[in-house]
Write a protein that holds these residues in place. Structure first.
Motif, mmCIF file in Angstrom:
data_model
loop_
_atom_site.group_PDB
_atom_site.id
_atom_site.type_symbol
_atom_site.label_atom_id
_atom_site.label_comp_id
_atom_site.label_asym_id
_atom_site.label_seq_id
_atom_site.Cartn_x
_atom_site.Cartn_y
_atom_site.Cartn_z
ATOM 1 N N VAL A 5 0.856 -1.185 0.000
ATOM 2 C CA VAL A 5 0.000 0.000 0.000
ATOM 3 C C VAL A 5 0.893 1.236 0.000
ATOM 4 N N VAL A 6 0.672 2.126 -0.959
ATOM 5 C CA VAL A 6 1.408 3.383 -1.028
ATOM 6 C C VAL A 6 0.442 4.505 -0.674
ATOM 7 N N SER A 7 0.711 5.187 0.426
ATOM 8 C CA SER A 7 -0.152 6.266 0.899
ATOM 9 C C SER A 7 0.621 7.573 0.859
ATOM 10 N N THR A 16 -6.403 9.875 3.755
ATOM 11 C CA THR A 16 -5.774 9.088 2.679
ATOM 12 C C THR A 16 -5.305 7.740 3.210
ATOM 13 N N ARG A 17 -4.673 7.743 4.366
ATOM 14 C CA ARG A 17 -4.230 6.479 4.975
ATOM 15 C C ARG A 17 -5.432 5.651 5.394
ATOM 16 N N LEU A 18 -6.479 6.289 5.877
ATOM 17 C CA LEU A 18 -7.678 5.557 6.274
ATOM 18 C C LEU A 18 -8.293 4.827 5.082
ATOM 19 N N VAL A 77 -2.573 2.255 -4.379
ATOM 20 C CA VAL A 77 -1.981 3.597 -4.323
ATOM 21 C C VAL A 77 -3.088 4.602 -4.038
ATOM 22 N N VAL A 78 -2.879 5.452 -3.047
ATOM 23 C CA VAL A 78 -3.878 6.435 -2.653
ATOM 24 C C VAL A 78 -3.184 7.781 -2.452
ATOM 25 N N THR A 79 -3.755 8.825 -3.017
ATOM 26 C CA THR A 79 -3.182 10.161 -2.917
ATOM 27 C C THR A 79 -4.252 11.177 -2.565
ATOM 28 N N PRO A 80 -3.887 12.208 -1.833
ATOM 29 C CA PRO A 80 -4.817 13.339 -1.696
ATOM 30 C C PRO A 80 -4.811 14.147 -2.988
ATOM 31 N N VAL A 81 -5.877 14.882 -3.218
ATOM 32 C CA VAL A 81 -5.984 15.698 -4.429
ATOM 33 C C VAL A 81 -5.468 17.094 -4.128
ATOM 34 N N VAL A 109 -6.288 2.086 -7.733
ATOM 35 C CA VAL A 109 -6.049 3.510 -7.511
ATOM 36 C C VAL A 109 -7.151 4.090 -6.634
ATOM 37 N N GLY A 110 -6.740 4.993 -5.750
ATOM 38 C CA GLY A 110 -7.685 5.678 -4.871
ATOM 39 C C GLY A 110 -7.230 7.096 -4.624
#
Length: 231
Positions: A5-7, A16-18, A77-81, A109-110
């Protein structure tokens, strides 16, 4: 199997981590067998990523994170916008990877944001990035706005996306089934000779005379005309 998991969340705690943790739990719950889940927090790697971009050499912690990502059977992979796209830290991490590191790798992707108006970031930013890296992105991406937490719909999207990633991971790591052995004996030399069928020599057919017409002219068949041209 190994799930990484890449946060790219910056705050603690981080939405984002949640979201990343929920996607990981949904994926691991759909995979048969043990799953080794590892989390890469890009916030902790920001300095080493910047040094890698300037001098070309990853630090010890960044090297371990890159090894985890490249050796994973599946990737979340999850990123803030930020400014209607993924964060600079998120993009910088994938910039330091080898261009072939994610070829054929299953990716979910998230993204998270303050408003639902940024939900298209999954389609116009994240999918093109991982398509360029030649990863295999699952059909369902998950975007979570501030108002989505605790509301019906997010949990269903998370479970659907996790199931898709789990199915793709299982399909790619499953060993190929060996072809069943043939029960028929291998042909011996005698069998091969016996199987040779003699082809009879064709018997030449005598040419038929050209039919005569009542007015005295002879009709020459096309085959004869063609044969005359070949002489």
């Amino acid at each position: 199997m190994k799930l990484v998991v890449v946060s790219a969340g910056l705050s603690v705690p981080s939405s984002t981590r949640l979201l990343a943790d929920r996607l990981a739990a949904a994926t691991a719950g759909r995979v048969s067998g043990a799953v080794d889940v590892r989390v890469v927090e890009l916030r902790d790697l920001a300095v080493e990523i910047a040094h890698n971009l300037t001098n070309g050499f990853p630090g010890r912690v960044l090297s371990a994170a890159i090894e985890d990502v490249t050796s994973a059977d599946g990737l979340i992979v999850v990123t803030p916008v930020f400014s209607a796209s993924y964060s600079g830290l998120f993009k910088s991490f994938f910039d330091v990877l080898d261009k072939d590191a994610l070829v054929g790798k299953p990716v979910l992707v998230g993204a998270t944001g303050g408003t639902g108006r940024h939900s298209l970031v999954l389609e116009h930013a994240l999918r093109p990035l991982f398509a360029y890296l030649r990863a295999v992105v699952v059909p369902t991406g998950v975007y979570a706005a501030s108002e989505d937490w605790g509301v019906e719909g997010l949990a269903e999207r998370v479970e659907r996306a996790g199931g898709e990633l789990a199915a793709l991971m299982s399909a790619l790591v499953a060993p190929a089934e060996p072809s069943p052995p043939s029960n028929s004996p291998s042909p011996s030399a005698d069998t091969e000779e016996a199987a040779v069928v003699a082809v009879p020599t064709p018997v030449p057919v005598p040419a038929q005379p050209s039919p005569a017409r009542a007015d005295g002219f002879h009709v020459v068949p096309f085959e004869e005309q063609l044969a005359a041209l070949r002489v």
